[in-house]
Design a protein around this motif. Structure first.
Motif, PDB file in Angstrom:
ATOM      1  N   ILE A 117      34.398  39.079  49.302  1.00 52.24           N
ATOM      2  CA  ILE A 117      35.188  38.058  49.339  1.00 52.24           C
ATOM      3  C   ILE A 117      36.482  38.495  48.753  1.00 52.24           C
ATOM      4  N   ASP A 118      37.672  38.066  49.798  1.00 54.48           N
ATOM      5  CA  ASP A 118      38.870  38.154  49.123  1.00 54.48           C
ATOM      6  C   ASP A 118      39.476  36.511  48.572  1.00 54.48           C
ATOM      7  N   ALA A 119      39.413  36.434  47.383  1.00 54.59           N
ATOM      8  CA  ALA A 119      39.636  35.167  46.877  1.00 54.59           C
ATOM      9  C   ALA A 119      41.055  34.747  47.195  1.00 54.59           C
ATOM     10  N   PRO A 120      40.964  33.572  47.659  1.00 57.94           N
ATOM     11  CA  PRO A 120      42.628  32.936  48.028  1.00 57.94           C
ATOM     12  C   PRO A 120      43.311  32.850  46.495  1.00 57.94           C
ATOM     13  N   ALA A 121      44.460  33.041  46.604  1.00 57.74           N
ATOM     14  CA  ALA A 121      45.421  33.096  45.363  1.00 57.74           C
ATOM     15  C   ALA A 121      45.682  31.549  44.887  1.00 57.74           C
ATOM     16  N   HIS A 294      34.513  36.383  38.446  1.00 57.16           N
ATOM     17  CA  HIS A 294      33.507  37.240  39.050  1.00 57.16           C
ATOM     18  C   HIS A 294      33.888  37.782  40.435  1.00 57.16           C
ATOM     19  N   VAL A 295      34.261  36.894  41.505  1.00 52.21           N
ATOM     20  CA  VAL A 295      34.512  37.018  42.865  1.00 52.21           C
ATOM     21  C   VAL A 295      35.814  37.751  42.908  1.00 52.21           C
ATOM     22  N   ARG A 296      36.897  37.910  41.965  1.00 49.75           N
ATOM     23  CA  ARG A 296      37.988  38.466  41.950  1.00 49.75           C
ATOM     24  C   ARG A 296      37.709  39.954  41.586  1.00 49.75           C
ATOM     25  N   GLY A 297      36.776  40.096  40.805  1.00 47.58           N
ATOM     26  CA  GLY A 297      36.487  41.479  40.419  1.00 47.58           C
ATOM     27  C   GLY A 297      35.212  42.181  40.988  1.00 47.58           C
TER      28      GLY A 297
END
Length: 319
Positions: A117-121, A294-297
């Protein structure tokens, strides 16, 4: 297979990958091209414990029993064994599917969830205000194996134990009528916010208003909603079976054990997790921040892609 042979003759491929429909029961013939062959990502080997299958009512229970039978009989398919034998590497979405493979091929299988997933900013952990009820979300198709009936019973137990909860159940599907019966029997039908299928952007907006994500699915191979929830800073409550448990860590989720547990104990474990989040805001906030990290990494699409490239390199270079 003829098309694959013609393409290989014209282009001279170095590697063949069968990107499946996500079900380990379907064979592939790409291993006969004479080049290194990767089979997967495979899923579908996940199966709920019998004690939890019994908790499903009506036709959905029959579907589960038939699915389990199909998984067992697939292992007698000689074409499937040939596909496994030809593969240099097998990718599986979960450990459950790796263990469902015929035993001679488990050593060449690696668990590698296929989603990211590309986490929203701009998303940050959102604190629960004093006196604010714990807002709990379930989102998914309303099928028996998605475990929404367990979520309803768990929330009912938490409420009966004095926890202030607002529960939103989002989704539609053939099990909805049974779920409403479960909610009536548990005495919380009118306390559940029932939301049908919504556009993705509305779902994303809903994540922003919640405090945790309750998803006791019985055999998901993946669990995109689990990644989405974490990307919006929601700590997760899930079971120790199937795909969701591969998408979380001990810092981002409360994972409820199903091992040697009956239905009542699993529901109690889920209810205890809800009560834990309601009673420990500092701990919930720590999990919220960990979910975002976790999701951003580890779960970003970039990291997932580079991880696959590394595996492909091992196969093509014989490492």
């Amino acid at each position: 297979m003829g098309v694959a042979r013609r393409l290989h003759r014209d282009h001279g491929f170095d590697l063949a990958i069968h990107i499946t429909y996500g079900v380990f029961r379907h064979p592939s013939f790409l291993g006969y091209l004479g080049i290194p062959f990767i089979f997967g990502p495979l899923g579908g080997g996940e199966d709920a414990p019998l004690a939890l299958k019994r908790s499903i009512r009506g036709r959905e229970k029959l579907k589960e029993l038939l699915r389990s039978l199909l998984n067992k009989t697939a292992l007698f398919d000689p074409f499937l064994w040939a596909a496994y034998a030809k593969s240099k590497l097998i990718l599986t979405k979960t450990e459950d599917t790796r263990q469902a493979l015929p035993w001679p091929f488990r050593r060449r299988a690696i668990v590698y969830p296929e989603i990211g997933i590309d986490a929203p900013a701009g998303i940050q952990a959102r604190a629960r205000q004093p006196g604010e009820p714990l807002r709990v979300l379930f989102a998914g198709r309303l099928l028996g194996w998605k475990g929404a009936h367990l979520a309803i019973r768990a929330v009912a137990q938490a409420i009966a134990q004095g926890v202030s909860v607002e529960f939103t159940l989002l989704g539609k599907g053939p099990f909805e009528s049974e779920l409403r019966k479960v909610a009536v029997a548990a005495g919380i039908h009118d306390r559940i916010r029932w939301v049908s299928q919504v556009p993705q952007q509305e779902l994303f907006a809903l994540y922003r208003t919640m405090h945790c994500f309750l998803f006791p699915s019985l055999h998901d191979s993946s669990g995109n909603v689990v990644l989405e929830a974490q990307a919006f800073g929601l700590p997760v409550i899930c079971l120790d079976i199937g795909g969701p448990v591969t998408l979380v860590t001990s810092e981002t989720a409360i994972v409820v054990s199903t091992q040697n547990q009956n239905e009542e104990r699993v529901v109690q474990g889920l209810a205890d997790a809800v009560r834990g989040f309601a009673g420990d805001e500092q701990g919930r906030m720590a999990m919220s921040r960990a979910a975002l990290e976790h999701v951003r990494g580890a779960m970003s699409w970039e990291k997932r892609a580079y991880g696959v490239f590394a595996l492909l390199g091992q196969v093509t270079h014989g490492d």
